[in-house]
Design an enzyme around this catalytic site. Structure first.
Site, PDB file in Angstrom:
ATOM      1  N   CYS A   1      -5.969  -8.302  -3.259  1.00 32.91           N
ATOM      2  CA  CYS A   1      -5.393  -9.486  -2.604  1.00 32.91           C
ATOM      3  C   CYS A   1      -6.262 -10.703  -2.942  1.00 32.91           C
ATOM      4  O   CYS A   1      -7.241 -10.584  -3.669  1.00 32.91           O
ATOM      5  CB  CYS A   1      -5.373  -9.300  -1.092  1.00 32.91           C
ATOM      6  SG  CYS A   1      -4.691  -7.711  -0.570  1.00 32.91           S
TER       7      CYS A   1
HETATM    8  N1  GLN Z   1      -6.047  -2.111   0.114  1.00 29.49           N
HETATM    9  C1  GLN Z   1      -5.503  -3.230   0.828  1.00 29.49           C
HETATM   10  C2  GLN Z   1      -4.016  -3.155   1.035  1.00 29.49           C
HETATM   11  O1  GLN Z   1      -3.361  -2.240   0.640  1.00 29.49           O
HETATM   12  C3  GLN Z   1      -5.861  -4.519   0.146  1.00 29.49           C
HETATM   13  C4  GLN Z   1      -5.221  -4.600  -1.185  1.00 29.49           C
HETATM   14  C5  GLN Z   1      -5.718  -5.702  -2.028  1.00 29.49           C
HETATM   15  O2  GLN Z   1      -6.822  -6.229  -1.927  1.00 29.49           O
HETATM   16  N2  GLN Z   1      -4.896  -5.990  -2.938  1.00 29.49           N
HETATM   17  O3  GLN Z   1      -3.489  -4.040   1.588  1.00 29.49           O
END
Ligand code: GLN
Length: 240
Positions: free
Chosen positions: A2
């Site tokens: 994210c």
């Molecule tokens: N693992 C977390 C989620 O599934 C964050 C994912 C991310 O950083 N893209 O939301």
């Protein structure tokens, strides 16, 4: 991965941080520039901000770029302390608002940019969602944000593949870690921005090094290394 952004400073419109910058979170929801894992962040968004000492959140499982209601209201939301994120869900994780950062314990707002094996987290219950980030947030809240660096080192030791870029604020402090992904800081005259990646091309952005903790209190910024036993050579095997 994210993308997230934190603000601590003078009161500003939330839209000025999240929606208006040319490469801000709205644009990062479909065209991030530095993201190493995942092409876009279309699995939801969350904006948290402090209203005095009260954390408030607006989260959605839909892409930020298409949210006309939020775009309409965001210029009227003003705060001195903001934690916002756009999400690219890790495979197997639920896609709904409760799995979307920022998470809160009623005092802090916290976002996770990364992935962690849930099996290494000591506390498995009492999270808002079964999403790895929600469980990680619950573990960090239980331990206290003063121990954020130690908690990240321990979890990073337990899961060598974890990416643990955290961003948290309580209205008077903004803390973040770089552990496996990018983190940048912008020192403005009216406050400080910490973000996964710069929201514009200003030369004032500085990249923070990996495996570091950064803490902002007022306009004071402290950067500490989290480099530890992770890099200790594996001890030789004893005689058989
Ligand atoms: N693992 C977390 C989620 O599934 C964050 C994912 C991310 O950083 N893209 O939301």
């Amino acid at each position: 991965m994210c993308r997230h952004l934190g603000w601590l400073g003078r009161e500003v419109a939330v839209s000025s941080l999240v929606l208006d910058p040319p490469q801000g979170l709205r644009v990062q929801s479909y065209a991030p520039r530095r993201q190493k894992n995942g092409l876009m962040n279309a699995d939801g968004w969350g904006v948290g901000f402090f209203d005095g000492v009260t954390p408030r959140r607006w989260r959605s499982p839909a892409p930020l770029w298409g949210d006309a209601s939020f775009a309409s209201v965001a210029p009227a939301l003003r705060s001195h302390c903001v934690v916002a994120a756009v999400r690219s869900a890790t495979v197997g994780m639920p896609i709904d608002s409760s799995a979307t950062a920022p998470f809160t314990d009623g005092e802090w707002l916290l976002s996770h940019n990364g992935v962690v094996d849930r099996a290494v987290l000591p506390l498995r219950a009492s999270a808002e969602s079964v999403c790895d980030s929600a469980l990680l947030a619950a573990n960090i809240f239980a331990r206290g944000l003063d121990a954020l660096g130690d908690t990240i080192i321990e979890i990073g030791n337990a899961d060598r593949f974890a990416r643990l870029n955290m961003l948290a604020a309580n209205g008077s402090r903004l803390v973040a870690t770089a552990w496996g992904d990018t983190l940048s800081i912008l020192r403005r005259d009216d406050g400080i921005v910490l973000a996964s990646e710069p929201y514009d091309d200003s030369p004032d952005w500085e990249d923070l090094p990996d495996r570091h903790l950064v803490e902002v209190v007022g306009d004071r910024v402290t950067v500490t290394s989290l480099e530890t036993s992770l890099d200790r050579p594996v001890p030789p095997k004893g005689p058989r």
